[in-house]
Scaffold this motif. Structure first.
Motif, short mmCIF file in Angstrom:
data_model
loop_
_atom_site.label_atom_id
_atom_site.label_comp_id
_atom_site.label_asym_id
_atom_site.label_seq_id
_atom_site.Cartn_x
_atom_site.Cartn_y
_atom_site.Cartn_z
N LEU A 1 65.33 -23.04 103.62
CA LEU A 1 66.34 -24.02 104.01
C LEU A 1 67.57 -23.90 103.10
CD1 LEU A 1 66.92 -26.27 106.05
CD2 LEU A 1 65.94 -27.89 104.42
N ALA A 2 67.35 -23.73 101.81
CA ALA A 2 68.48 -23.57 100.87
C ALA A 2 69.24 -22.29 101.19
CB ALA A 2 67.96 -23.55 99.43
N ARG A 3 68.53 -21.22 101.54
CA ARG A 3 69.20 -19.96 101.89
C ARG A 3 70.03 -20.14 103.16
NH1 ARG A 3 69.41 -16.42 105.45
NH2 ARG A 3 67.59 -17.14 106.57
N MET A 4 69.46 -20.81 104.15
CA MET A 4 70.18 -21.04 105.40
C MET A 4 71.43 -21.87 105.15
SD MET A 4 66.82 -21.82 107.72
CE MET A 4 67.41 -21.75 109.40
N ALA A 5 71.30 -22.92 104.34
CA ALA A 5 72.45 -23.79 104.03
C ALA A 5 73.51 -22.99 103.27
CB ALA A 5 71.99 -24.99 103.22
N SER A 6 73.08 -22.15 102.37
CA SER A 6 74.01 -21.32 101.60
C SER A 6 74.73 -20.33 102.50
CB SER A 6 73.23 -20.59 100.50
OG SER A 6 74.07 -19.71 99.81
N ASP A 7 73.99 -19.73 103.43
CA ASP A 7 74.60 -18.80 104.39
C ASP A 7 75.68 -19.48 105.21
OD1 ASP A 7 72.91 -16.82 103.48
OD2 ASP A 7 71.65 -16.77 105.28
N VAL A 8 75.41 -20.70 105.66
CA VAL A 8 76.38 -21.46 106.45
C VAL A 8 77.60 -21.78 105.60
CG1 VAL A 8 76.81 -23.68 107.57
CG2 VAL A 8 74.74 -22.40 108.11
N LEU B 1 68.71 -24.75 117.69
CA LEU B 1 67.66 -25.68 117.26
C LEU B 1 66.74 -25.01 116.26
CD1 LEU B 1 66.11 -28.41 117.58
CD2 LEU B 1 64.75 -27.26 119.34
N ILE B 2 66.58 -25.64 115.11
CA ILE B 2 65.66 -25.15 114.09
C ILE B 2 64.32 -25.84 114.24
CG2 ILE B 2 65.26 -24.94 111.60
CD1 ILE B 2 67.60 -23.21 112.78
N GLY B 3 64.34 -27.15 114.47
CA GLY B 3 63.09 -27.89 114.67
C GLY B 3 63.17 -29.29 114.14
N GLY B 4 61.99 -29.88 113.96
CA GLY B 4 61.88 -31.25 113.51
C GLY B 4 61.47 -31.34 112.05
N CYS B 5 60.97 -32.50 111.67
CA CYS B 5 60.66 -32.80 110.27
C CYS B 5 59.70 -31.79 109.63
CB CYS B 5 60.09 -34.21 110.17
SG CYS B 5 59.73 -34.73 108.49
N ASP B 6 58.61 -31.49 110.29
CA ASP B 6 57.62 -30.58 109.70
C ASP B 6 58.21 -29.21 109.42
OD1 ASP B 6 55.76 -32.59 109.82
OD2 ASP B 6 54.71 -31.80 111.58
N ILE B 7 58.98 -28.69 110.36
CA ILE B 7 59.59 -27.37 110.20
C ILE B 7 60.64 -27.42 109.09
CG2 ILE B 7 61.09 -25.65 111.31
CD1 ILE B 7 59.51 -26.31 113.93
N ILE B 8 61.42 -28.49 109.05
CA ILE B 8 62.44 -28.64 108.00
C ILE B 8 61.76 -28.65 106.63
CG2 ILE B 8 64.17 -30.22 107.03
CD1 ILE B 8 64.66 -31.15 109.99
N GLU B 9 60.66 -29.39 106.50
CA GLU B 9 59.96 -29.46 105.22
C GLU B 9 59.32 -28.11 104.84
OE1 GLU B 9 58.88 -34.08 104.50
OE2 GLU B 9 57.46 -32.98 105.76
N GLU B 10 58.80 -27.39 105.83
CA GLU B 10 58.25 -26.05 105.55
C GLU B 10 59.35 -25.11 105.06
OE1 GLU B 10 56.19 -24.50 108.98
OE2 GLU B 10 54.94 -26.29 109.12
N LEU B 11 60.52 -25.16 105.71
CA LEU B 11 61.64 -24.33 105.30
C LEU B 11 62.12 -24.71 103.90
CD1 LEU B 11 63.67 -24.20 108.64
CD2 LEU B 11 62.44 -22.30 107.57
N MET B 12 62.09 -26.00 103.59
CA MET B 12 62.46 -26.47 102.26
C MET B 12 61.49 -25.92 101.21
SD MET B 12 64.31 -28.23 100.22
CE MET B 12 64.02 -28.71 98.52
N SER B 13 60.21 -26.04 101.49
CA SER B 13 59.18 -25.59 100.53
C SER B 13 59.27 -24.10 100.25
CB SER B 13 57.78 -25.92 101.05
OG SER B 13 57.61 -27.31 101.12
N SER B 14 59.59 -23.32 101.26
CA SER B 14 59.65 -21.86 101.11
C SER B 14 60.97 -21.38 100.50
CB SER B 14 59.45 -21.19 102.46
OG SER B 14 60.60 -21.36 103.28
#
Length: 107
Positions: A95-102, A79-92
């Protein structure tokens, strides 16, 4: 059958899973819409599960994940989290790094 088994099977089958209300094309709540958009913008290939279409999953997932609300994002079964966490990861950019790693791990 234990309702957690299909949830575990989904998480094992798909590296990135977004449990949301509606679908990425037709989200049924603003938070789910924003979460799906953030994943798309991050270049993530993800599997979306419409919890409104499966009342058993909708009821069981908050207990399974120990997270009370939707959407819920899982990456590699975690579990990574909900909307707020997803948006924070996107802004920083995380999220793109995590998606790329996967994506890199899958190839």
């Amino acid at each position: 059958m234990d309702i957690n088994e299909p949830i575990k099977a989904l998480l094992a089958e798909h590296p990135i899973v977004l449990f949301m209300k509606g679908t990425p094309q037709f989200p049924m709540c603003g938070f789910s819409s924003r979460a799906a958009q953030a994943l798309t913008q991050a270049g993530a290939t993800f599997h979306a599960v419409n919890v409104l279409a499966d009342p058993q999953v909708r009821a069981a997932l908050p207990h399974f994940a120990n997270w009370p609300t939707f959407p819920q994002l899982f990456i590699n079964g975690e579990l990574i989290g909900g909307c707020d966490i997803i948006e924070e990861l996107m802004s920083s950019g995380e999220l793109a790094r995590m998606a790329s790693d996967v994506a890199g791990a899958a190839s």
